[in-house]
Design a protein around this motif. Structure first.
Motif, PDB file in Angstrom:
ATOM      1  N   UNK A 143       0.844  -1.194   0.000  1.00 53.86           N
ATOM      2  CA  UNK A 143       0.000   0.000   0.000  1.00 53.86           C
ATOM      3  C   UNK A 143       0.877   1.240   0.000  1.00 53.86           C
ATOM      4  N   UNK A 144       0.595   2.156  -0.915  1.00 53.16           N
ATOM      5  CA  UNK A 144       1.378   3.381  -1.014  1.00 53.16           C
ATOM      6  C   UNK A 144       0.633   4.554  -0.384  1.00 53.16           C
ATOM      7  N   UNK A 145       1.382   5.389   0.349  1.00 55.10           N
ATOM      8  CA  UNK A 145       0.883   6.646   0.886  1.00 55.10           C
ATOM      9  C   UNK A 145       1.778   7.766   0.364  1.00 55.10           C
ATOM     10  N   UNK A 146       1.181   8.907   0.073  1.00 56.83           N
ATOM     11  CA  UNK A 146       1.939  10.095  -0.320  1.00 56.83           C
ATOM     12  C   UNK A 146       1.830  11.092   0.829  1.00 56.83           C
ATOM     13  N   UNK A 147       2.966  11.431   1.437  1.00 57.74           N
ATOM     14  CA  UNK A 147       2.967  12.179   2.690  1.00 57.74           C
ATOM     15  C   UNK A 147       3.720  13.493   2.521  1.00 57.74           C
ATOM     16  N   UNK A 148       3.064  14.573   2.884  1.00 53.19           N
ATOM     17  CA  UNK A 148       3.702  15.890   2.836  1.00 53.19           C
ATOM     18  C   UNK A 148       4.502  16.109   4.113  1.00 53.19           C
ATOM     19  N   UNK A 149       5.738  16.546   3.970  1.00 57.04           N
ATOM     20  CA  UNK A 149       6.599  16.808   5.125  1.00 57.04           C
ATOM     21  C   UNK A 149       6.412  18.241   5.607  1.00 57.04           C
ATOM     22  N   UNK A 150       6.295  18.390   6.923  1.00 55.63           N
ATOM     23  CA  UNK A 150       6.189  19.707   7.553  1.00 55.63           C
ATOM     24  C   UNK A 150       7.324  19.885   8.555  1.00 55.63           C
ATOM     25  N   UNK A 151       7.856  21.079   8.693  1.00 54.18           N
ATOM     26  CA  UNK A 151       8.901  21.315   9.705  1.00 54.18           C
ATOM     27  C   UNK A 151       8.379  20.946  11.096  1.00 54.18           C
ATOM     28  N   UNK A 152       9.103  20.084  11.767  1.00 48.79           N
ATOM     29  CA  UNK A 152       8.699  19.676  13.108  1.00 48.79           C
ATOM     30  C   UNK A 152       7.614  18.624  13.151  1.00 48.79           C
ATOM     31  N   UNK A 200      -1.246  19.112  -3.444  1.00 51.33           N
ATOM     32  CA  UNK A 200      -0.327  18.506  -2.487  1.00 51.33           C
ATOM     33  C   UNK A 200      -0.470  17.005  -2.409  1.00 51.33           C
ATOM     34  N   UNK A 201      -0.488  16.476  -1.158  1.00 50.82           N
ATOM     35  CA  UNK A 201      -0.631  15.037  -0.955  1.00 50.82           C
ATOM     36  C   UNK A 201      -2.033  14.548  -1.272  1.00 50.82           C
ATOM     37  N   UNK A 202      -2.950  15.467  -1.611  1.00 49.70           N
ATOM     38  CA  UNK A 202      -4.267  15.066  -2.078  1.00 49.70           C
ATOM     39  C   UNK A 202      -4.216  14.286  -3.373  1.00 49.70           C
ATOM     40  N   UNK A 203      -3.042  14.214  -3.974  1.00 43.53           N
ATOM     41  CA  UNK A 203      -2.825  13.353  -5.140  1.00 43.53           C
ATOM     42  C   UNK A 203      -3.158  11.892  -4.806  1.00 43.53           C
ATOM     43  N   UNK A 204      -2.894  11.455  -3.568  1.00 43.40           N
ATOM     44  CA  UNK A 204      -2.993  10.037  -3.217  1.00 43.40           C
ATOM     45  C   UNK A 204      -4.385   9.440  -3.447  1.00 43.40           C
ATOM     46  N   UNK A 205      -5.443   9.964  -2.815  1.00 45.98           N
ATOM     47  CA  UNK A 205      -6.753   9.328  -3.026  1.00 45.98           C
ATOM     48  C   UNK A 205      -7.247   9.432  -4.455  1.00 45.98           C
ATOM     49  N   UNK A 206      -6.853  10.497  -5.160  1.00 51.00           N
ATOM     50  CA  UNK A 206      -7.261  10.615  -6.569  1.00 51.00           C
ATOM     51  C   UNK A 206      -6.568   9.544  -7.402  1.00 51.00           C
ATOM     52  N   UNK A 207      -5.289   9.281  -7.116  1.00 47.46           N
ATOM     53  CA  UNK A 207      -4.597   8.191  -7.819  1.00 47.46           C
ATOM     54  C   UNK A 207      -5.297   6.861  -7.579  1.00 47.46           C
ATOM     55  N   UNK A 208      -5.721   6.627  -6.342  1.00 49.87           N
ATOM     56  CA  UNK A 208      -6.433   5.387  -6.035  1.00 49.87           C
ATOM     57  C   UNK A 208      -7.718   5.290  -6.852  1.00 49.87           C
ATOM     58  N   UNK A 209      -8.442   6.399  -6.940  1.00 52.91           N
ATOM     59  CA  UNK A 209      -9.683   6.421  -7.717  1.00 52.91           C
ATOM     60  C   UNK A 209      -9.407   6.191  -9.204  1.00 52.91           C
ATOM     61  N   UNK A 267     -15.487  14.984  -0.624  1.00 50.64           N
ATOM     62  CA  UNK A 267     -14.251  15.720  -0.364  1.00 50.64           C
ATOM     63  C   UNK A 267     -13.549  15.233   0.894  1.00 50.64           C
ATOM     64  N   UNK A 268     -12.255  15.499   0.937  1.00 51.11           N
ATOM     65  CA  UNK A 268     -11.416  15.142   2.073  1.00 51.11           C
ATOM     66  C   UNK A 268     -10.414  16.273   2.278  1.00 51.11           C
ATOM     67  N   UNK A 269     -10.509  16.961   3.426  1.00 56.61           N
ATOM     68  CA  UNK A 269      -9.572  18.047   3.730  1.00 56.61           C
ATOM     69  C   UNK A 269      -8.366  17.481   4.463  1.00 56.61           C
ATOM     70  N   UNK A 270      -7.178  17.806   3.972  1.00 55.37           N
ATOM     71  CA  UNK A 270      -5.939  17.338   4.582  1.00 55.37           C
ATOM     72  C   UNK A 270      -5.447  18.399   5.566  1.00 55.37           C
ATOM     73  N   UNK A 271      -5.652  18.147   6.855  1.00 58.97           N
ATOM     74  CA  UNK A 271      -5.222  19.117   7.857  1.00 58.97           C
ATOM     75  C   UNK A 271      -3.704  19.118   7.979  1.00 58.97           C
ATOM     76  N   UNK A 272      -3.164  20.192   8.581  1.00 63.40           N
ATOM     77  CA  UNK A 272      -1.718  20.394   8.680  1.00 63.40           C
ATOM     78  C   UNK A 272      -1.376  20.893  10.078  1.00 63.40           C
ATOM     79  N   UNK A 273      -0.079  21.141  10.368  1.00 57.42           N
ATOM     80  CA  UNK A 273       0.275  21.652  11.678  1.00 57.42           C
ATOM     81  C   UNK A 273      -0.403  22.969  12.036  1.00 57.42           C
ATOM     82  N   UNK A 274      -0.930  23.680  11.042  1.00 56.18           N
ATOM     83  CA  UNK A 274      -1.623  24.922  11.333  1.00 56.18           C
ATOM     84  C   UNK A 274      -2.939  24.674  12.054  1.00 56.18           C
ATOM     85  N   UNK A 275      -3.480  23.442  11.916  1.00 56.67           N
ATOM     86  CA  UNK A 275      -4.758  23.141  12.534  1.00 56.67           C
ATOM     87  C   UNK A 275      -4.685  21.995  13.507  1.00 56.67           C
TER      88      UNK A 275
END
Length: 342
Positions: free
Chosen positions: A166-175, A217-226, A330-338
């Protein structure tokens, strides 16, 4: 032991029990009831519902998902809600086929098969489950941070037809607590615990409307699956995939997407650059490009995946074009800002 209460859901005439110490959404999963949900972190509003009767209190949540006026009126986020009496709750969003027919939530052990950077801040993580793990195209799973009880949620980019990896596409954030491990904290062969599947933004089999996918961004992942699932099943539905990035350096998997497109009957991939013009790519925010190119959005089924501002802009666009709510996933990808980190 915490007191237990009965929850009656309307308009679906469905009942379940919940303990005061568990969130209503988690209690539903435990009993095989798959309520509409997204981030499960009180950030996206996908599980927003209305309390008709009963006492409910919420843990910390984002007021962007449910503002103070809505809370005062009786709206709640089920992923953050605890019941302290018997309650009647009106579901604002639900899929009758999914309610009692969703896949069971399971926890499996996986081993890291590969960690490969695909852009300066997005990494492909491939995991091999040690036992079967079922999911639907567009869903996500929780990966536990080694040595802790914390987890982070990531969408599958592969399909159920290839369960061995199983592949995941993960966005890296500082910290970022999980994404930081992708540079030097994880290695091939390491074990990771995976729980799921979660998510309601899944491809609906049997539907025939044209498909418009909007991601960033990493929202590419579920679209690739679809897309992979549409290809594997020989779908003849027209598909348009709009992918938003800042610069050309932030684009990836272009060849893989075009190869997938060659297997579909009617497919177009439209990369969109918001900060620079380059080559034949469209210029502008991805939702603006969609508006320019898609005059009949109300006749499409839309799948949106990516950071909250992008998804919110796309939802506003679809609403302005009178796209029926049951044609939007839809699927919102939350980040360290939230949240506390990724």
């Amino acid at each position: 032991m915490a007191d237990r209460h009965r929850i009656q859901f309307e308009p679906v005439d469905l009942e379940m029990e919940v303990g005061e110490d568990e969130k209503i959404l988690d209690a539903a999963f435990r009993q095989g009831i798959h309520l509409m949900h997204g981030c499960r972190e009180g950030q996206c509003s996908a599980c927003k519902s209305y309390v008709l009767e009963g006492e409910i209190q919420m843990e910390r949540y984002s007021t962007f998902a449910c503002n103070d006026a809505e809370v005062a009126e009786g709206y709640v986020l089920l992923c953050k809600a605890h019941a302290f009496s018997d309650c009647t709750i009106e579901l604002l969003n639900f899929d009758e086929d999914e309610l009692l027919g969703g896949l069971p939530i399971t926890t499996v052990t996986t081993r890291v098969a590969a960690i490969d950077p695909v852009t300066r801040d997005i990494v492909s993580l491939r995991l091999k489950p040690t036992e079967p793990f079922e999911f639907k195209p567009g869903q996500y799973a929780d990966l536990t941070i080694p040595g802790s009880d914390e987890h982070r949620s990531f969408s599958m980019a592969t399909t159920p037809s290839a369960p061995e990896e199983i592949e995941f596409l993960i966005k890296k954030y500082p910290g970022g607590r999980f994404s930081g491990l992708l540079d030097n904290g994880l290695a091939v062969g390491d074990e990771l615990s995976m729980t799921g599947p979660y998510g309601s933004s899944t491809l609906k089999d049997g539907h025939v409307l044209p498909v418009v996918c909007i991601a960033g961004g990493a929202g590419m992942a579920p679209i690739l699956s679809i897309l992979r699932h549409l290809s594997e099943t020989g779908s003849t539905r027209p598909v348009r995939f709009y992918y938003g990035a800042r610069t050309a350096a932030d684009l990836f998997y272009l060849d893989a997407i075009r190869d997938l497109g060659a297997t579909l009957t009617d497919f177009e991939f439209v990369p969109c650059l918001s900060e620079s013009a380059s080559g034949d790519f469209e210029v502008g925010n991805v939702s603006d490009v969609v508006e320019r190119r898609e005059p009949q959005l109300n006749r499409c089924e839309a799948y949106l995946c990516g950071p909250p501002p992008m998804v919110d802009a796309a939802l506003a666009l679809l609403d302005a074009h009178d796209v029926p709510k049951d044609q939007v996933f839809y699927d919102k990808f939350t980040s360290p800002a939230t949240t506390d980190g990724v």
